[in-house]
Design a protein around this motif. Structure first.
Motif, PDB file in Angstrom:
ATOM      1  N   ALA A  23     -72.151 -38.035   7.518  1.00 44.06           N
ATOM      2  CA  ALA A  23     -71.130 -36.994   7.437  1.00 44.06           C
ATOM      3  C   ALA A  23     -70.231 -37.256   6.224  1.00 44.06           C
ATOM      4  CB  ALA A  23     -70.299 -36.968   8.713  1.00 44.06           C
ATOM      5  N   ARG A  25     -68.672 -25.628   0.356  1.00 44.29           N
ATOM      6  CA  ARG A  25     -69.374 -26.923   0.482  1.00 44.29           C
ATOM      7  C   ARG A  25     -70.768 -26.881  -0.139  1.00 44.29           C
ATOM      8  NH1 ARG A  25     -70.777 -28.863   5.270  1.00 44.29           N
ATOM      9  NH2 ARG A  25     -70.981 -26.827   6.304  1.00 44.29           N
ATOM     10  N   SER A  32     -70.050 -32.481   1.362  1.00 48.92           N
ATOM     11  CA  SER A  32     -69.218 -32.577   2.575  1.00 48.92           C
ATOM     12  C   SER A  32     -70.020 -32.224   3.815  1.00 48.92           C
ATOM     13  CB  SER A  32     -68.001 -31.646   2.443  1.00 48.92           C
ATOM     14  OG  SER A  32     -67.247 -31.976   1.295  1.00 48.92           O
ATOM     15  N   LYS A  82     -71.788 -32.014   7.362  1.00 53.00           N
ATOM     16  CA  LYS A  82     -71.309 -32.182   8.729  1.00 53.00           C
ATOM     17  C   LYS A  82     -72.502 -32.318   9.670  1.00 53.00           C
ATOM     18  CE  LYS A  82     -67.383 -29.096   7.788  1.00 53.00           C
ATOM     19  NZ  LYS A  82     -66.688 -27.848   8.214  1.00 53.00           N
ATOM     20  N   SER A  91     -73.054 -38.664  12.284  1.00 54.39           N
ATOM     21  CA  SER A  91     -71.583 -38.731  12.334  1.00 54.39           C
ATOM     22  C   SER A  91     -71.079 -40.151  12.160  1.00 54.39           C
ATOM     23  CB  SER A  91     -71.098 -38.159  13.664  1.00 54.39           C
ATOM     24  OG  SER A  91     -71.683 -38.865  14.740  1.00 54.39           O
TER      25      SER A  91
END
Length: 119
Positions: A14, A66, A84, A86, A119
């Motif tokens: 992430a 992004r 960036s 996620k 993550s």
């Protein structure tokens, strides 16, 4: 016919970045638009970004700011720069080409490349 081959997927953390590439070959001279779609586990395929022959672009709201779609016509290659990242960007990403010829409109798909964001 148009052949599309994606590359550049993989595992990212992430906040990290990846760049996808899609090499196009075949009857590419009348491609009107190219795009990146994605299908996340358990979800429907969605449009991520699209670029027209005049280089105008559109993005799904969740990736605006992004991701950047671009096209190198000299190399017949489509790119998707993803910054960036996620965890919710985890999906199989597909390259798409929309070809408009006198004989009709045609749509082509690549085989897909997996993007996994931890993550």
């Amino acid at each position: 016919q148009v052949q599309l081959v994606e590359s550049g997927g993989g595992l990212a953390q992430a906040g990290g970045s990846l760049r996808l590439s899609c090499a196009a070959s075949g009857r590419i001279f009348d491609i009107y638009a190219m795009a990146w779609y994605r299908r996340a586990p358990g979800k429907q395929r969605e449009l991520v970004a699209r670029i027209l022959s005049d280089n105008s672009t559109i993005y799904v709201d969740s990736v605006k700011g992004r991701f950047t779609i671009s096209r190198d016509k000299a190399k017949n290659t489509l790119y998707l720069k993803m910054n960036s990242l996620k965890p919710e960007d985890t999906a199989v990403y597909y390259c798409n080409a929309d070809r408009r010829a006198p004989e009709g409109s045609f749509e082509y798909w690549g085989q897909g490349t997996q993007v996994t964001v931890s993550s």
